[in-house]
Motif scaffolding. Structure first.
Motif, PDB file in Angstrom:
ATOM      1  N   UNK A  86       0.865  -1.182   0.000  1.00  0.00           N
ATOM      2  CA  UNK A  86       0.000   0.000   0.000  1.00  0.00           C
ATOM      3  C   UNK A  86       0.899   1.228   0.000  1.00  0.00           C
ATOM      4  N   UNK A  87       0.573   2.179  -0.815  1.00  0.00           N
ATOM      5  CA  UNK A  87       1.311   3.442  -0.843  1.00  0.00           C
ATOM      6  C   UNK A  87       0.338   4.565  -0.556  1.00  0.00           C
ATOM      7  N   UNK A  88       0.765   5.506   0.295  1.00  0.00           N
ATOM      8  CA  UNK A  88      -0.081   6.659   0.571  1.00  0.00           C
ATOM      9  C   UNK A  88       0.804   7.883   0.750  1.00  0.00           C
ATOM     10  N   UNK A  94       5.638   9.452  -0.824  1.00  0.00           N
ATOM     11  CA  UNK A  94       4.806   8.260  -0.796  1.00  0.00           C
ATOM     12  C   UNK A  94       5.376   7.315   0.261  1.00  0.00           C
ATOM     13  N   UNK A  95       4.540   6.956   1.216  1.00  0.00           N
ATOM     14  CA  UNK A  95       4.979   6.071   2.288  1.00  0.00           C
ATOM     15  C   UNK A  95       4.390   4.686   2.074  1.00  0.00           C
ATOM     16  N   UNK A  96       5.245   3.672   2.199  1.00  0.00           N
ATOM     17  CA  UNK A  96       4.825   2.287   1.962  1.00  0.00           C
ATOM     18  C   UNK A  96       4.387   1.628   3.266  1.00  0.00           C
ATOM     19  N   UNK A  97       3.392   0.764   3.149  1.00  0.00           N
ATOM     20  CA  UNK A  97       3.027  -0.130   4.238  1.00  0.00           C
ATOM     21  C   UNK A  97       2.600  -1.449   3.594  1.00  0.00           C
ATOM     22  N   UNK A  98       2.554  -2.490   4.399  1.00  0.00           N
ATOM     23  CA  UNK A  98       2.171  -3.805   3.902  1.00  0.00           C
ATOM     24  C   UNK A  98       0.998  -4.334   4.705  1.00  0.00           C
ATOM     25  N   UNK A  99       0.046  -4.935   4.015  1.00  0.00           N
ATOM     26  CA  UNK A  99      -0.994  -5.729   4.657  1.00  0.00           C
ATOM     27  C   UNK A  99      -0.489  -7.159   4.668  1.00  0.00           C
TER      28      UNK A  99
END
Length: 128
Positions: A86-88, A94-99
């Motif tokens: 996920x990028x927001x 743009x900051x990345x996170x993972x589900x």
């Protein structure tokens, strides 16, 4: 069509934060999720969101030790995470996170978490 497709990625890094307390989530069917932060190869912190179901049915905060038993691991443990990227936008970047879809901890490099120790007053001579 019209929706975005978030790719499934595999990454590895060192755990910098373990949040084993559930947080309320409107997006998770169980109503709760958990959070972990890892420091990846590119020196980028990545937040890993762990679904409530994964916490209930799998062992996202534990590894199998050499005796085949589940054991909690500590921060600075090396983990491999499979997750949906996920990028927001955050602070003009743009900051990345993972589900998380899966978390693997190599037992050879795992840092076992410390035990809770004695919580009785007897350890201080209070019951004597």
């Amino acid at each position: 069509t019209g929706g975005t497709i978030n790719p499934i990625v595999i990454t590895r890094g060192y755990v910098t934060l373990l949040n084993k307390e559930p947080m309320n989530s409107d997006y998770d069917p169980t109503g709760r999720s958990y959070r972990m932060s890892i420091f990846t190869q590119g020196n980028q912190p990545v937040t890993v969101w762990i679904p409530g179901r994964m916490n209930d049915e799998e062992h996202p905060f534990e590894f199998k030790n050499n005796e085949g038993e589940w054991q909690a691991y500590a921060e600075r443990t090396h983990v491999i995470v499979v997750g949906r990227l996920r990028l927001r936008p955050y602070n003009n970047e743009m900051q990345a996170s993972l589900g998380a879809l899966g978390i693997y901890v190599p037992p050879r490099t795992a840092r076992p978490a410390g035990g809770s120790g004695s919580t009785s007053l007897g350890q201080f001579g209070g019951n004597e």
